[in-house]
Write a protein that holds these residues in place. Structure first.
Motif, PDB file in Angstrom:
ATOM      1  N   ALA A 178      -3.263   5.710  -4.898  1.00  0.00           N
ATOM      2  CA  ALA A 178      -2.982   4.821  -6.132  1.00  0.00           C
ATOM      3  C   ALA A 178      -2.164   3.736  -5.766  1.00  0.00           C
ATOM      4  CB  ALA A 178      -1.917   5.744  -7.081  1.00  0.00           C
ATOM      5  N   ARG A 196       0.360   9.400 -11.192  1.00  0.00           N
ATOM      6  CA  ARG A 196      -0.347  10.354 -10.341  1.00  0.00           C
ATOM      7  C   ARG A 196       0.574  11.514 -10.190  1.00  0.00           C
ATOM      8  NH1 ARG A 196      -5.533  11.795  -8.512  1.00  0.00           N
ATOM      9  NH2 ARG A 196      -5.139  13.459  -6.791  1.00  0.00           N
ATOM     10  N   GLU A 233      -3.680  11.208  -1.571  1.00  0.00           N
ATOM     11  CA  GLU A 233      -3.951  11.285  -2.654  1.00  0.00           C
ATOM     12  C   GLU A 233      -2.744  10.658  -3.727  1.00  0.00           C
ATOM     13  OE1 GLU A 233      -6.368  15.405  -3.406  1.00  0.00           O
ATOM     14  OE2 GLU A 233      -4.037  15.429  -3.840  1.00  0.00           O
ATOM     15  N   GLN A 234      -1.674  10.644  -3.390  1.00  0.00           N
ATOM     16  CA  GLN A 234      -0.644  10.009  -4.223  1.00  0.00           C
ATOM     17  C   GLN A 234      -0.749   8.507  -3.800  1.00  0.00           C
ATOM     18  OE1 GLN A 234       0.934  11.595  -6.364  1.00  0.00           O
ATOM     19  NE2 GLN A 234       0.743  13.668  -5.936  1.00  0.00           N
ATOM     20  N   SER A 240      -4.606   0.103  -7.071  1.00  0.00           N
ATOM     21  CA  SER A 240      -3.976  -0.358  -7.960  1.00  0.00           C
ATOM     22  C   SER A 240      -4.384  -1.901  -8.154  1.00  0.00           C
ATOM     23  CB  SER A 240      -2.785  -0.284  -8.456  1.00  0.00           C
ATOM     24  OG  SER A 240      -2.267  -0.818  -7.217  1.00  0.00           O
ATOM     25  N   ALA A 246       1.428   3.306 -11.094  1.00  0.00           N
ATOM     26  CA  ALA A 246       0.141   4.353 -10.894  1.00  0.00           C
ATOM     27  C   ALA A 246       0.706   5.529  -9.996  1.00  0.00           C
ATOM     28  CB  ALA A 246      -0.895   3.307 -10.070  1.00  0.00           C
ATOM     29  N   VAL A 247       1.460   5.352  -8.919  1.00  0.00           N
ATOM     30  CA  VAL A 247       2.047   6.176  -8.116  1.00  0.00           C
ATOM     31  C   VAL A 247       2.552   7.500  -9.088  1.00  0.00           C
ATOM     32  CG1 VAL A 247       3.266   7.046  -6.021  1.00  0.00           C
ATOM     33  CG2 VAL A 247       1.985   4.748  -6.181  1.00  0.00           C
TER      34      VAL A 247
END
Length: 214
Positions: free
Chosen positions: A77, A108, A73-74, A81, A104-105
C-alpha cells in the motif's frame, strides 16, 4: 488425498506454493496460527500431504511464506500510493503524499485486521522460540521486509518531491515504521478511526520535517 478439482495437478510449483499459502492464510483467518497444520492445509487445498511437503520442507517454512505474503500485502500500500506522472515538489507536497501513504497502510489493516493480528502472533511466537529453532529468525525477517518496503518508498517519494532526507534513511525508516505499526496496533485495541488518522498526520508531519529541498 488426491485432488478431484480439474486442472489442479497441472499447477507449477510456484503457483502451487501460492495456492497453499492462501489456504494456510484461510485457516489462520478462521482459527489463528494454531489452526495451521500441514494436514489442514492439504485438506483445504484438496491435495495430498506429499504435495505440501514437496512445496515446503516443513510447517515453519510454510508459515514463513504466509507471513512474508501478509507483510507484502500490507506494505505494498505504501508503494501503490505513489501516483504516476509529475508530482508537486517541496515539503508540503511531501507531507501530503506521506500522509496518504500511511493512511493507505492503516486502511488496509483496518479492512483486514485478522491479517495484522496474524503478523503480531507470528512475531511473538518467533521471539519465544529457542535460538536454534528455524522459527526464531522469523521476527527479524518480518522487520527486514518492512524496512525494505519503507526504504523503497522514502527513496522514491523523496526523489519525486525533490527533497533530500536530513536523517540517515535507515534510522528514519525504522522510526517511521515503529510509529505506523504502533498506531495500527492501538487502533486494533480501540477502533478509533479519528484518533488513528490524527496520529498518522502527526507522523507524516515529522517525516516531512526530516527533509530539505534539494
Amino acid at each position: 488425498m488426491r485432488s478431484d478439482v480439474p486442472g489442479t495437478r497441472r499447477l507449477s510449483v510456484e503457483d502451487r506454493r501460492a495456492q497453499l499459502v492462501e489456504c494456510a492464510l484461510t485457516l489462520a483467518d478462521r482459527g489463528g496460527m494454531s489452526a495451521v497444520t500441514v494436514r489442514g492445509v492439504a485438506e483445504e487445498a484438496k491435495v495430498s500431504l506429499g504435495v505440501v511437503h514437496y512445496c515446503f520442507d516443513d510447517k515453519e517454512q510454510l508459515v514463513a511464506a504466509m507471513i512474508e505474503k501478509v507483510i507484502a500485502e500490507q506494505l505494498e500500500a505504501l508503494i501503490g500510493s505513489i501516483p504516476t506522472g509529475t508530482l508537486a515538489t517541496g515539503r508540503d507536497a511531501l507531507r501530503t503524499w506521506v500522509d496518504e501513504a500511511l493512511t493507505a497502510v492503516w486502511r488496509r489493516a483496518a479492512e483486514y485486521p485478522d491479517r495484522w493480528l496474524l503478523m503480531i502472533e507470528s512475531m511473538l511466537f518467533s521471539l519465544r522460540q529457542p535460538i536454534e529453532s528455524a522459527s526464531a529468525g522469523q521476527a527479524m525477517v518480518q522487520h527486514q521486509t518492512a524496512e525494505k518496503y519503507g526504504r523503497a518508498y522514502l527513496s522514491e517519494i523523496g526523489e519525486r518531491c525533490q527533497m533530500r532526507w536530513d536523517i540517515e534513511e535507515r534510522t528514519l525508516v525504522r522510526a517511521a515504521l515503529q510509529m505506523l505499526f504502533g498506531t495500527v496496533q492501538w487502533w486494533l485495541v480501540d477502533r478509533d478511526d479519528a484518533a488513528a488518522r490524527n496520529s498518522l498526520t502527526v507522523v507524516a508531519g515529522w517525516i516531512a520535517d526530516s527533509a530539505s529541498p534539494k
